[in-house]
Write a protein that holds these residues in place. Sequence first.
Motif, mmCIF file in Angstrom:
data_model
loop_
_atom_site.group_PDB
_atom_site.id
_atom_site.type_symbol
_atom_site.label_atom_id
_atom_site.label_comp_id
_atom_site.label_asym_id
_atom_site.label_seq_id
_atom_site.Cartn_x
_atom_site.Cartn_y
_atom_site.Cartn_z
ATOM 1 N N SER A 33 -25.495 -6.760 -11.128
ATOM 2 C CA SER A 33 -24.732 -5.692 -10.304
ATOM 3 C C SER A 33 -23.677 -6.216 -9.625
ATOM 4 C CB SER A 33 -25.699 -4.822 -9.530
ATOM 5 O OG SER A 33 -26.170 -5.635 -8.398
ATOM 6 N N ARG A 34 -22.598 -5.504 -9.200
ATOM 7 C CA ARG A 34 -21.541 -5.838 -8.313
ATOM 8 C C ARG A 34 -22.207 -6.628 -7.125
ATOM 9 N NH1 ARG A 34 -16.517 -4.205 -7.224
ATOM 10 N NH2 ARG A 34 -15.837 -4.529 -5.124
ATOM 11 N N SER A 35 -23.340 -6.085 -6.528
ATOM 12 C CA SER A 35 -23.696 -6.869 -5.293
ATOM 13 C C SER A 35 -23.860 -8.429 -5.647
ATOM 14 C CB SER A 35 -25.032 -6.231 -4.806
ATOM 15 O OG SER A 35 -26.177 -6.481 -5.503
ATOM 16 N N THR A 37 -22.302 -10.186 -8.479
ATOM 17 C CA THR A 37 -21.088 -10.636 -8.787
ATOM 18 C C THR A 37 -19.868 -10.439 -8.180
ATOM 19 O OG1 THR A 37 -20.500 -8.796 -10.260
ATOM 20 C CG2 THR A 37 -22.159 -10.478 -11.264
ATOM 21 N N PHE A 39 -17.845 -8.091 -8.761
ATOM 22 C CA PHE A 39 -17.077 -7.109 -9.609
ATOM 23 C C PHE A 39 -18.068 -6.013 -10.039
ATOM 24 C CE2 PHE A 39 -17.726 -10.975 -12.109
ATOM 25 C CZ PHE A 39 -18.099 -10.129 -13.050
ATOM 26 N N ASP A 40 -17.671 -4.812 -10.644
ATOM 27 C CA ASP A 40 -18.466 -3.788 -11.266
ATOM 28 C C ASP A 40 -18.506 -4.163 -12.653
ATOM 29 O OD1 ASP A 40 -18.577 -2.119 -9.183
ATOM 30 O OD2 ASP A 40 -16.597 -1.247 -9.343
#
Length: 82
Positions: A33-35, A37, A39-40
């Motif tokens: 998830s974004r948290s 990486t 990015f979305d």
Amino acid sequence: MTAAKEMLEGVGLHQDPSFLMALEAVLEVLPPSRSFTGFDPVEAAAPAASDFEVLEGLRRLCFGDEVDEPKQLSMLHEEAAQ
């Protein structure tokens, strides 16, 4: 997360090698998830990325000693360090 930990302990899954191997495998194939990486994920992968976030949180809370960090996260950390 505490409720999940208690439930897993209540049914004995916290010590089941098959469960731990399955958790490790799932964390290697779900998109982070974004948290993790920054990015979305693409829209189609967003639900799976949410699953990853929850399962990785569970791994860290309950199984950090038994289940290694997903290799895909290790690779992200290495890339960020360069």
